[in-house]
Design a protein around this motif. Structure first.
Motif, PDB file in Angstrom:
ATOM      1  N   ASP A   1       0.806  -1.154   0.206  1.00 11.98           N
ATOM      2  CA  ASP A   1      -0.082   0.129  -0.037  1.00 11.98           C
ATOM      3  C   ASP A   1       0.865   1.125   0.006  1.00 11.98           C
TER       4      ASP A   1
ATOM      5  N   HIS B   1      -1.753   1.627   9.415  1.00 14.50           N
ATOM      6  CA  HIS B   1      -2.752   0.367   9.645  1.00 14.50           C
ATOM      7  C   HIS B   1      -1.643  -0.697   9.721  1.00 14.50           C
TER       8      HIS B   1
ATOM      9  N   ALA C   1       1.343  -0.190   7.217  1.00 14.89           N
ATOM     10  CA  ALA C   1       1.555   0.948   6.016  1.00 14.89           C
ATOM     11  C   ALA C   1       1.395   2.162   7.079  1.00 14.89           C
TER      12      ALA C   1
ATOM     13  N   GLU D   1       1.108   6.326   6.700  1.00 10.32           N
ATOM     14  CA  GLU D   1       0.477   7.145   5.851  1.00 10.32           C
ATOM     15  C   GLU D   1       0.072   8.698   6.336  1.00 10.32           C
TER      16      GLU D   1
ATOM     17  N   GLU E   1       2.743   7.688   1.579  1.00 10.90           N
ATOM     18  CA  GLU E   1       2.600   6.287   2.196  1.00 10.90           C
ATOM     19  C   GLU E   1       3.501   5.188   1.688  1.00 10.90           C
TER      20      GLU E   1
HETATM   21 MN    MN Z   1      -3.115   2.724   3.661  1.00  8.26          MN
END
Ligand code: MN
Ligand code: MN
Length: 305
Positions: free
Chosen positions: A95, A155, A186, A188, A281
């Motif tokens: 991600d 997350h 991830a 971000e 991210e």
């Molecule tokens: Mn994400």
């Protein structure tokens, strides 16, 4: 985590990075967002599968915007565009996102979230609380004169699960989760010149299956089975449903499935004061020797900022 598994996380990370390189290459003023997204999703499909629809969030839109079936939006020239991509293979997910400032006025805003991400990556380690990562992110973004968006978070990721329980806040948070070795996250950071808070619009174009329960309707059950076969528990676009039910029927079928509460829709998220928003991210594997950044967007980010 064994070497074989690590290779899988790294491989999807590389595809996500290459997709973002492609995004920077393709994007231009007046380009239809639908065309942009379809090119990027097709690129992902030539190697793996999208883990969610490519998100293209423009200006005060922060997240969860991906064009629907009949979208006619074009990329405005005076804009900051967040491109957020997900790639998966066998459920291993990457991600990653970058902000592309099409107007130099938004470079500082972009830099704020990028530098926040770099600081967060230095800090992530086994035993660290996610709230202290949030403190680093907040500190960097405030130092640029912007605000972090406090109701959006990074997350934990696990196989076939994009949001696997633990969150990485973008602000200093007292009660938070402890990061463990071999977990994948991830991270971000979002920065804004607005209120630092996102609100939901009534519209949404991204969906996810939330229940395997029968609906009592044969037709809907067979559609749901096909969705599960294709997307499992990962987010999907109404465009991808149109691929197998037809453009005319997709929206009505999704509405019927929503009513049965077997799928959910992600509303588009916009900044509360319509402030402009930037986001960067990366996906990282936590190790004792320091994080392994699978998506490695830093080099690309430095080229465009
Ligand atoms: Mn994400
Ligand atoms: Mn993302």
């Amino acid at each position: 985590m064994d070497a074989k598994e690590k290779r899988k996380w790294l491989w999807v990370g590389k595809i996500a990075r290459k997709t973002l390189v492609k995004a920077v290459d393709l994007i231009h003023e007046d380009m239809p967002v639908l065309e942009f997204v379809e090119k990027l999703e097709n690129y992902i499909k030539s190697y793996a599968s999208p883990a969610f629809p490519v998100n293209v969030s423009i200006n005060h839109v922060a997240a969860h915007y991906s064009p629907g079936i009949y979208d006619s939006t074009v990329i405005p020239g005076d804009s900051i565009v967040k491109v957020d991509v997900g790639v998966h293979k066998d459920g291993y997910i990457a991600d990653a996102a970058i902000s592309i400032p099409l107007n130099r006025d938004y470079e500082e805003l972009s830099r704020a979230s990028f530098e926040a991400l770099m600081e967060a990556e230095k800090a992530i380690a086994p035993g660290v609380k996610t709230g202290s990562i949030g403190a680093f992110i907040e500190h960097v973004i405030l130092s640029y004169g912007f605000k972090p968006i406090r109701n959006l978070t990074g997350h934990k990721i696990s196989r076939f699960n994009l949001h696997a329980g633990k969150s990485v806040p973008n602000t200093k948070t007292a009660f938070s989760d402890k990061i463990e070795e071999d977990e994948v996250y991830a991270i971000e950071p979002f920065a804004t010149d607005g209120a630092g808070y996102v609100v939901e619009l009534s519209e949404g174009f991204i969906y996810r299956i939330i229940s395997a329960r029968r609906t009592g309707d044969k037709k809907l059950d067979s559609i749901l089975r096909e969705m599960w076969r294709r997307f499992r528990g990962l987010p999907f676009s109404e465009r991808w449903v149109a691929d197998f039910v037809g453009k005319e029927k997709a929206k009505d079928l999704l509405t019927a499935l929503l009513k049965k509460k077997v799928i959910m829709v992600y509303p588009v998220l916009v900044e509360k004061e319509r402030g402009f928003v930037s986001q960067f991210e990366d996906t990282v594997i936590v190790t004792r020797e320091g994080p392994i950044v699978t998506t490695g967007i830093a080099e690309l980010a430095r080229e465009i900022l």
